[in-house]
Scaffold this motif. Structure first.
Motif, PDB file in Angstrom:
ATOM      1  N   PHE A 109       0.900  -1.136  -0.149  1.00  0.00           N
ATOM      2  CA  PHE A 109      -0.036   0.064   0.102  1.00  0.00           C
ATOM      3  C   PHE A 109       0.784   1.239   0.004  1.00  0.00           C
ATOM      4  CE2 PHE A 109      -2.780  -3.336   2.172  1.00  0.00           C
ATOM      5  CZ  PHE A 109      -3.752  -3.305   1.153  1.00  0.00           C
ATOM      6  N   ASN A 110       0.411   2.356  -0.931  1.00  0.00           N
ATOM      7  CA  ASN A 110       0.992   3.243  -0.923  1.00  0.00           C
ATOM      8  C   ASN A 110       0.767   4.442   0.321  1.00  0.00           C
ATOM      9  OD1 ASN A 110       2.671   5.524  -1.950  1.00  0.00           O
ATOM     10  ND2 ASN A 110       0.807   6.511  -2.776  1.00  0.00           N
ATOM     11  N   PRO A 111       1.998   4.931   1.166  1.00  0.00           N
ATOM     12  CA  PRO A 111       1.791   5.587   2.164  1.00  0.00           C
ATOM     13  C   PRO A 111       1.552   7.183   1.590  1.00  0.00           C
ATOM     14  CG  PRO A 111       4.049   5.331   1.690  1.00  0.00           C
ATOM     15  CD  PRO A 111       3.363   4.626   0.643  1.00  0.00           C
ATOM     16  N   ASN A 112       0.330   7.735   2.093  1.00  0.00           N
ATOM     17  CA  ASN A 112      -0.137   9.059   1.955  1.00  0.00           C
ATOM     18  C   ASN A 112      -0.558   9.678   2.802  1.00  0.00           C
ATOM     19  OD1 ASN A 112      -2.928   8.350   1.411  1.00  0.00           O
ATOM     20  ND2 ASN A 112      -2.120   7.389  -0.535  1.00  0.00           N
ATOM     21  N   LYS A 113      -1.051  10.823   2.879  1.00  0.00           N
ATOM     22  CA  LYS A 113      -1.785  11.661   3.856  1.00  0.00           C
ATOM     23  C   LYS A 113      -3.116  11.157   4.303  1.00  0.00           C
ATOM     24  CE  LYS A 113      -3.214  16.414   5.103  1.00  0.00           C
ATOM     25  NZ  LYS A 113      -3.075  17.746   4.788  1.00  0.00           N
ATOM     26  N   LYS A 114      -3.984  10.813   3.296  1.00  0.00           N
ATOM     27  CA  LYS A 114      -5.165  10.172   3.436  1.00  0.00           C
ATOM     28  C   LYS A 114      -5.031   8.938   4.368  1.00  0.00           C
ATOM     29  CE  LYS A 114      -7.625  12.499  -0.314  1.00  0.00           C
ATOM     30  NZ  LYS A 114      -8.169  12.240  -1.665  1.00  0.00           N
ATOM     31  N   ALA A 115      -4.196   7.944   3.838  1.00  0.00           N
ATOM     32  CA  ALA A 115      -4.085   6.559   4.332  1.00  0.00           C
ATOM     33  C   ALA A 115      -3.729   6.736   5.868  1.00  0.00           C
ATOM     34  CB  ALA A 115      -2.856   5.712   3.783  1.00  0.00           C
ATOM     35  N   ILE A 116      -2.685   7.785   6.244  1.00  0.00           N
ATOM     36  CA  ILE A 116      -2.169   7.654   7.468  1.00  0.00           C
ATOM     37  C   ILE A 116      -3.314   8.473   8.332  1.00  0.00           C
ATOM     38  CG2 ILE A 116      -0.783   8.962   9.055  1.00  0.00           C
ATOM     39  CD1 ILE A 116       0.508   6.971   7.370  1.00  0.00           C
ATOM     40  N   ASN A 117      -4.053   9.385   7.852  1.00  0.00           N
ATOM     41  CA  ASN A 117      -5.004  10.100   8.528  1.00  0.00           C
ATOM     42  C   ASN A 117      -6.389   8.900   9.032  1.00  0.00           C
ATOM     43  OD1 ASN A 117      -3.968  12.429   8.702  1.00  0.00           O
ATOM     44  ND2 ASN A 117      -5.027  13.439   6.881  1.00  0.00           N
ATOM     45  N   ALA A 130       5.070  10.731   3.951  1.00  0.00           N
ATOM     46  CA  ALA A 130       3.596  10.541   3.665  1.00  0.00           C
ATOM     47  C   ALA A 130       3.082  11.932   3.434  1.00  0.00           C
ATOM     48  CB  ALA A 130       3.152   9.975   4.929  1.00  0.00           C
ATOM     49  N   TYR A 131       3.405  13.164   4.369  1.00  0.00           N
ATOM     50  CA  TYR A 131       2.654  14.481   4.142  1.00  0.00           C
ATOM     51  C   TYR A 131       3.372  15.261   3.157  1.00  0.00           C
ATOM     52  CZ  TYR A 131      -0.472  13.119   7.925  1.00  0.00           C
ATOM     53  OH  TYR A 131      -1.412  12.207   8.890  1.00  0.00           O
ATOM     54  N   ASP A 132       4.746  15.436   3.299  1.00  0.00           N
ATOM     55  CA  ASP A 132       5.533  16.289   2.599  1.00  0.00           C
ATOM     56  C   ASP A 132       5.933  15.558   1.132  1.00  0.00           C
ATOM     57  OD1 ASP A 132       5.486  17.995   4.777  1.00  0.00           O
ATOM     58  OD2 ASP A 132       7.318  17.711   5.123  1.00  0.00           O
TER      59      ASP A 132
END
Length: 366
Positions: free
Chosen positions: A191-199, A277-279
Motif C-alpha cells: 500500500f502506498n503511504p500518503n496523507k489520507k491513508a495515515i489520517n 507521507a505528508y510532504d
C-alpha cells in the motif's frame, strides 16, 4: 532463575558502547569524510563483542543458565539447539555465532540497498545496538529483511532475486517463533503511504483497539486454530502464554525509563511520516516499503498499549520495526540537511541509551 550483574561487567559494556558512540558525531553534524573499509570492519567487531558480552541485560543470564543446566532446548528453536550441539558447548561462542551472523547479515542488507556505511554505524549505535544485543530474534529479523531487500531491490536477474528473496523470508521463520508476525505484515507494504491513508489509520485506531480487546478476551478459542505450527515450533502454546501474561505495572522509575525509551520511537516515526507521507519527499523506490513496514508494525504494536496484557507484547512487536526504521533513518540522515528536530531525535536516542546503561550501573553499586 537467580543471577547477579557485577559492576565490572556493566563497566565493560559501557566502555564498548562508548567506542561505538564514536560514530555519533558525524551523524549529528551531518559531515562525512570518506569511510575507509577498515573503520567499518572494526566497528562491526566492537558491535559483535558488545552483543556477545551483553552483561547489562537479564536475558543474557537467562540464556546462560538454561544453556548450562540443560534446559536450553525447552526455550529456543531447533536451529539454536543444533548450533549448540554441533558448534561448541561454550555459551559465549554460541552467542558470538548467533549475534555475529545477525550483524553481518544486517550490514549485508545495508550494502545491498546502497546505504551509506558511516551513517549506518551511527544510526545503529543510537537506535538498535541496545536492542540487538539481547534479542535472539535479531538473527531472524536480519535474515527476513535480507530476503525482503532482494524483492524490493532485486538484482539484474529479477526472477531469481524474487524467488531467492521469498525463500529467505520463509527460512527466517525457523529462527524465531514470532517471525510469522513480521512476515504477515510484509504483505501490507504494497500500500502506498500518503496523507489520507495515515489520517484514516489514526481515525480507525480506537475501533481497532476495541477489536483487539475482544480478540484477547477470547484468546483461548482463537489460539488453538494455529495448531498447524505446533508440531515443531510449539507456536500456539507460546503465543497463548505471551497474550495471557498479566499487564505490566510501572512504578515511578519504570515511567521515567519508558519516557526515555519510547521518545525516540515516537519522534523518529513522526519525523519520517511527515517527510514521506505528508510532504511527499521523493525517496528511492525501495525505501518506501521499509517505511510502510515501520509504520504498520509500530501501529500494530500500539494497539496493545491499552490492553490487559504484558507490555512484552507491545515491546516485542515494536522491536520488529527496528531494522526498517534503521534503513529509513540511514537514508534520511544521509540525504537531508540537519534541522533542530532531526538533531533532537538523535539526542533523545542517545539519552535513552545512556539512561538505560547508567541505571543498570547504579543498581550494581547502590
Amino acid at each position: 532463575m537467580e543471577f547477579s550483574i557485577t559492576t565490572a561487567s556493566v563497566l565493560l559494556e559501557i566502555f564498548l558502547y562508548c567506542i561505538l558512540l564514536y560514530q555519533f558525531i558525524p551523524v549529528y553534524r551531518g559531515n562525512y569524510n570518506n569511510t575507509h573499509p577498515t573503520g567499518i570492519f572494526w566497528y562491526a567487531i566492537i558491535l559483535i563483542l558488545f552483543c556477545t558480552f551483553a552483561f547489562t541485560n537479564a536475558d543474557f543470564y537467562y540464556y546462560k543458565i538454561s544453556y548450562d543446566n540443560g534446559t536450553f532446548s525447552q526455550t529456543v528453536e531447533p536451529v539454536y539447539i543444533w548450533l549448540k550441539n554441533h558448534l561448541s558447548k561454550n555459551y559465549y561462542s554460541w552467542r558470538l555465532v548467533v549475534w555475529g551472523f545477525s550483524i553481518i547479515i544486517l550490514f549485508w542488507t545495508i550494502q545491498r540497498l546502497g546505504l551509506d556505511k558511516k551513517t549506518s554505524c551511527g544510526i545503529i549505535t543510537l537506535f538498535y545496538a541496545t536492542t540487538l544485543y539481547f534479542q535472539r530474534a535479531s538473527l531472524g529479523m536480519s535474515i527476513l529483511f535480507l530476503g525482503y531487500s532482494l524483492i524490493v531491490r532485486p538484482t539484474r536477474y529479477k526472477t531469481i532475486s524474487l524467488l531467492l528473496g521469498a525463500v529467505i523470508i520463509v527460512i527466517s521463520f525457523f529462527f524465531h517463533k514470532t517471525m510469522l508476525v513480521p512476515i504477515a505484515v510484509l504483505l501490507l507494504t504494497i500500500f502506498n503511504p500518503n496523507k489520507k491513508a495515515i489520517n484514516l489509520s489514526l481515525i480507525l485506531f480506537p475501533l481497532l483497539v476495541s477489536i483487539v480487546t475482544y480478540a484477547l478476551n477470547n484468546i483461548g478459542e482463537i489460539v488453538p486454530g494455529l495448531s498447524f505450527f505446533d508440531e515443531r515450533m510449539n507456536f500456539s502454546n507460546r503465543l497463548y502464554h505471551y497474550f495471557s501474561m498479566n499487564q505490566s505495572v510501572y512504578n515511578f522509575n519504570g515511567i521515567i525509563r519508558a519516557i526515555f525509551r519510547y521518545t525516540p520511537d515516537v519522534l523518529s516515526l513522526g519525523y519520517a511520516t511527515k517527510l514521506i507521507a505528508y510532504d511527499r519527499l521523493q525517496v528511492e523506490k525501495y525505501i518506501t516499503p521499509f517505511f510502510v513496514f515501520w509504520y504498520d508494525m509500530t501501529y500494530i504494536a500500539a494497539l496493545f498499549i491499552f490492553q490487559d496484557v504484558s507490555s512484552f507484547i507491545f515491546e516485542r512487536f515494536l522491536m520488529m520495526s527496528y531494522i526498517p526504521r534503521l534503513i529509513v533513518l540511514i537514508y534520511l540522515y544521509r540525504n537531508l540537511k540537519r534541522t533542530p528536530l532531526s538533531r533532537f531525535i538523535l539526542i533523545s536516542a542517545l539519552l535513552s541509551n545512556v539512561y538505560d546503561l547508567s541505571y543498570t550501573l547504579y543498581t550494581t553499586i547502590r
